[in-house]
Design an enzyme around this catalytic site. Structure first.
Site, PDB file in Angstrom:
ATOM      1  N   ARG A 299       0.835  -1.202   0.000  1.00 25.90           N
ATOM      2  CA  ARG A 299       0.000   0.000   0.000  1.00 25.90           C
ATOM      3  C   ARG A 299       0.872   1.255   0.000  1.00 25.90           C
ATOM      4  O   ARG A 299       0.555   2.245  -0.651  1.00 25.90           O
ATOM      5  CB  ARG A 299      -0.943  -0.023   1.203  1.00 25.90           C
TER       6      ARG A 299
ATOM      7  N   CYS B 174      -0.431   6.983   8.298  1.00 26.42           N
ATOM      8  CA  CYS B 174      -0.912   5.695   7.774  1.00 26.42           C
ATOM      9  C   CYS B 174      -2.020   5.994   6.778  1.00 26.42           C
ATOM     10  O   CYS B 174      -1.890   6.891   5.956  1.00 26.42           O
ATOM     11  CB  CYS B 174      -1.364   4.769   8.911  1.00 26.42           C
ATOM     12  N   ARG B 175      -3.122   5.309   6.841  1.00 27.72           N
ATOM     13  CA  ARG B 175      -4.265   5.593   5.960  1.00 27.72           C
ATOM     14  C   ARG B 175      -5.222   6.583   6.609  1.00 27.72           C
ATOM     15  O   ARG B 175      -5.701   7.517   5.993  1.00 27.72           O
ATOM     16  CB  ARG B 175      -4.970   4.268   5.630  1.00 27.72           C
ATOM     17  N   LYS B 176      -5.512   6.364   7.900  1.00 27.64           N
ATOM     18  CA  LYS B 176      -6.481   7.229   8.583  1.00 27.64           C
ATOM     19  C   LYS B 176      -6.101   7.550  10.022  1.00 27.64           C
ATOM     20  O   LYS B 176      -6.958   7.853  10.842  1.00 27.64           O
ATOM     21  CB  LYS B 176      -7.870   6.613   8.522  1.00 27.64           C
ATOM     22  N   GLY B 177      -4.815   7.489  10.337  1.00 31.53           N
ATOM     23  CA  GLY B 177      -4.365   7.889  11.672  1.00 31.53           C
ATOM     24  C   GLY B 177      -4.547   6.844  12.746  1.00 31.53           C
ATOM     25  O   GLY B 177      -4.489   7.158  13.930  1.00 31.53           O
ATOM     26  N   VAL B 178      -4.771   5.589  12.364  1.00 31.35           N
ATOM     27  CA  VAL B 178      -4.982   4.517  13.349  1.00 31.35           C
ATOM     28  C   VAL B 178      -3.705   3.722  13.575  1.00 31.35           C
ATOM     29  O   VAL B 178      -3.123   3.747  14.655  1.00 31.35           O
ATOM     30  CB  VAL B 178      -6.150   3.599  12.940  1.00 31.35           C
TER      31      VAL B 178
END
Length: 297
Positions: free
Chosen positions: A187, A248-252
């Site tokens: 990714r 990352c993708r959404k801060g997780v």
């Protein structure tokens, strides 16, 4: 020296089991199940209602976020966070222990750990090994929902642990912060698609280094030792003595980087909350790097 003053970021399943058995759960110690799964896979709240750590409350990250934002999983306001965790019986004097039920051992728990810290709460820990190992070791579970007495929580946003789109954009020029991306390598490179995403190509922010969060965990789902984690950062030429932003993708899963660095004695890793989802939709094309689709995400 710094490590001596840091609050313990991890508690063991044995410690928590003993605390449950001794009746220590209450206003001074609260446990949260912060599980979340991709739509169409597992149902986190349903699983919580079937079995959870005795006394644990369900932390619904879908409720405790900025629902007005066009981006994924953005932080709620100070008041929104304070009201939500207060309803779970958490005050500023509560030791909070967070876990989730992911098969990896930990997935969303570090995000909630960071959320408490970014809102000024120091006494928060992740259950090392997660619910996976709690079950494996035969510790007690219950289907009885927790109904704690509401408490007053005062939230104060610590802006040093949070980075915005504008700050990350500025950092591309100033390079004051190192930028580390926690997603899987495919990714990050742009060779593997983003799961459950419409209109979101994969790729990464120019200049970021890739450290997939899964590699911070052992095969059994526990955090690797500080020595192992330190060696991983060194292998990627990430200097823990210098400022660091995790994305990352959404801060997780970026919060796994913050947790790993914390375990190495570095408590000041900032999270880019909007992460790749926001960056993809807002940033200039030349700042998005991908090996797919002709080289730009």
């Amino acid at each position: 020296m710094v490590q001596q003053v840091l609050y313990r970021a991890l508690v063991s399943t044995k410690w928590l089991a003993e605390s449950v058995r001794a009746g220590k759960l209450g206003p001074g110690l609260r446990v949260l199940d912060a599980s979340w799964y991709s739509p169409g896979t597992r149902e986190a709240r349903k699983e919580y209602l079937e079995r959870h750590v005795p006394g644990a409350s369900f932390f619904d990250i879908e409720q405790c976020r900025d629902k007005a934002s066009p981006y994924e999983m953005m932080l709620p306001s100070e008041a929104g966070f304070a009201d939500y965790v207060g309803s779970l019986g958490i005050s500023n004097d509560t030791h909070v222990v967070v876990y989730d039920g992911d098969d990896l051992g930990s997935f969303y728990a570090p995000r909630v750990w960071w959320m408490f810290r970014v809102f000024g709460h120091r006494t928060v820990s992740v259950l090392n090994g997660g619910f996976r190992n709690w079950l494996k070791e035969g510790h007690p579970v219950t289907s009885e929902p927790s109904r704690p007495e509401p408490a007053i929580f005062k939230a104060t946003l610590n802006r040093s642990l949070l980075k915005t789109y504008e700050q990350v954009l500025e950092n591309l020029e100033s390079k004051r912060f190192q930028l580390v991306d926690s997603r899987a390598q495919g990714r990050y490179l742009g060779t593997q698609s983003e799961p459950d995403a419409v209109g979101l190509d994969s790729g990464h922010i120019r200049g970021s280094v890739n450290m997939p969060f899964m590699e911070f965990l052992t095969e059994d789902g526990f955090e690797k030792s500080p020595e192992e984690l330190r060696a991983m950062f060194e292998a990627k030429k990430v200097d823990l003595a210098k400022p660091l932003i995790a994305t990352c993708r959404k801060g997780v899963t970026a919060c796994h980087i913050a947790l790993a660095a914390y375990l190495c004695g570095k408590p000041d890793v900032a999270i880019y909350d909007g992460s790749w989802f926001e960056w993809f939709h807002r940033a200039p094309p030349e700042t998005r790097v991908s090996q797919g689709k002709g080289g730009k995400a």
